[in-house]
Every structure is written in C-alpha cells, then in structure tokens.
Design an enzyme around this catalytic site. Structure first.
Site, mmCIF file in Angstrom:
data_model
loop_
_atom_site.group_PDB
_atom_site.id
_atom_site.type_symbol
_atom_site.label_atom_id
_atom_site.label_comp_id
_atom_site.label_asym_id
_atom_site.label_seq_id
_atom_site.Cartn_x
_atom_site.Cartn_y
_atom_site.Cartn_z
ATOM 1 N N LYS A 279 2.111 -0.989 6.470
ATOM 2 C CA LYS A 279 3.446 -0.711 5.939
ATOM 3 C C LYS A 279 3.720 0.778 5.945
ATOM 4 O O LYS A 279 2.795 1.582 6.009
ATOM 5 C CB LYS A 279 3.593 -1.281 4.531
ATOM 6 C CG LYS A 279 2.699 -0.636 3.493
ATOM 7 C CD LYS A 279 2.837 -1.314 2.141
ATOM 8 C CE LYS A 279 2.044 -0.621 1.059
ATOM 9 N NZ LYS A 279 2.489 0.724 0.736
ATOM 10 N N ASP B 133 -3.310 -0.540 -0.684
ATOM 11 C CA ASP B 133 -3.596 0.779 -0.109
ATOM 12 C C ASP B 133 -4.876 1.469 -0.587
ATOM 13 O O ASP B 133 -4.871 2.668 -0.870
ATOM 14 C CB ASP B 133 -2.412 1.726 -0.362
ATOM 15 C CG ASP B 133 -1.087 1.172 0.114
ATOM 16 O OD1 ASP B 133 -1.070 0.179 0.864
ATOM 17 O OD2 ASP B 133 -0.050 1.738 -0.265
ATOM 18 N N CYS C 136 2.839 3.566 -4.867
ATOM 19 C CA CYS C 136 2.860 2.288 -4.159
ATOM 20 C C CYS C 136 2.641 1.092 -5.080
ATOM 21 O O CYS C 136 3.300 0.068 -4.947
ATOM 22 C CB CYS C 136 1.846 2.302 -3.020
ATOM 23 S SG CYS C 136 2.261 3.509 -1.733
#
Length: 190
Positions: free
Chosen positions: A84, A21, A117
């Site tokens: 995601k 990310d 994350c």
C-alpha cells in the site's frame, strides 16, 4: 438500562488479525526494547491466530522504500502482505477486498506506527462498520507521546483497546480445550 458490551467481546469465528507495516527499514527507528516487546506480542497473536483459525492480513507501506515485513513475523503471515501507499489500510483497494472476502466483523489491529498507519487504519475500519480491537502491547511509534496520543484517540473514536493476552483469552472463552492448552503453552513461553 445496561450498556451494550458486545463490542468488547472477541470471537475466533468473527475476527481477523491485521499486522500493519512491521517492516525491515522502519524497525530501526523504534526504541529497541519497545520493539522487541511489540514483536513478541505480535508473534504471540500470530501463533494464537493459527491455533484458533483466525485469518491474518499483513500490510506493507511502500515496500520498495521501507522493505518487507520482518522475517520473524513474515512466515506467520501465511497469505503474504498487501502492498500500500495510503497510510490507512482502508485507503487501499487490495486490503479492503481481502478484508471483505473474510466476511468477519471484528478486526484485531497490531503494527506500526501507532499514530500514523495504525491510527488511520483504525479510523477507516470504524468508518467501515467494523468492531475494532487495538492491541496496545502489539503497536508502537518512534515517540512515546505519539504512541499515547494514537491509542487515546483510537479509543475515543470507538476502538476497544486490549492486549495480546486479553484478545487470545477472549477468543478462547473457556479452559479445557486443546486450543486453550496450546495457547496457554505459548503464553507460558513468553
């Protein structure tokens, strides 16, 4: 009795690099100096992964809202990014399938944010039986306390905390090869 140190070793033939990310709209929330260092470390690992033929998996958390992987890193993520919505990458079937297809037991984790994350990805990978190496200088969070807590808890959970250079030199194992020369040149440029 000697402690088993095998989880601390990395092998280019057994490793996968994961970039979690590092997205366009998430970057401005990071400290600019910290992010620049993290981006440089991830870039070094991506270049090293190409030299050492280590597969790369990038992820993007809700890209419609947070944008795509930053251009400076996107091109080196050869196979594109897995989209995601789960915070931890292992909560997404596309990521789990792509990782499983690599059939490699070691995962080198980079990205953001360290306490959300990245941390949840580390836990999911550990639960999945992977040997996880969390690259301290290739992860960040908006706040220092969150960053430190994410790294500390990941280590307590069983991840090996490392740095970009440590990971690359572990996968090289020895000097004198063309790969060593290429990676050394990258590090000198750093």
């Amino acid at each position: 009795m000697t402690e088993d140190l095998s989880k601390f070793w990395l092998s280019a033939e057994k490793a996968v690099l994961v970039v979690v990310d590092v997205q366009e709209r998430l970057v401005p929330a990071m400290d600019a100096i910290v992010y620049a260092r993290v981006r440089k470390s991830i870039g070094l690992l991506l270049q090293g992964a190409e030299i050492l033929q280590v597969p790369v998996i990038a992820t993007e958390q809700y890209p419609r809202g947070l944008g795509h992987t930053v251009p400076e890193l996107a091109a080196a993520c050869r196979d594109g990014a897995v989209e995601k919505v789960s915070f931890g990458c292992c909560g997404d079937g596309g990521f789990v399938d792509r990782l499983g297809a690599q059939d490699r037991p070691q995962v080198i984790v980079t990205g953001m944010e360290a306490h959300v994350c990245v941390y949840q990805t580390v836990l999911g990978l550990l639960e999945g039986g992977y040997n996880v190496h969390l690259v301290r200088d290739a992860i960040c969070s908006r706040g220092k306390t969150d960053f430190l807590t994410g790294v500390e808890n990941a280590a307590r959970a069983g991840a090996t905390v490392t740095t970009a250079e440590m990971a690359l030199f572990q996968m090289l194992r020895a000097a004198g090869t063309p790969e060593f020369k290429a990676v050394s040149a990258l590090i000198k440029e750093r």
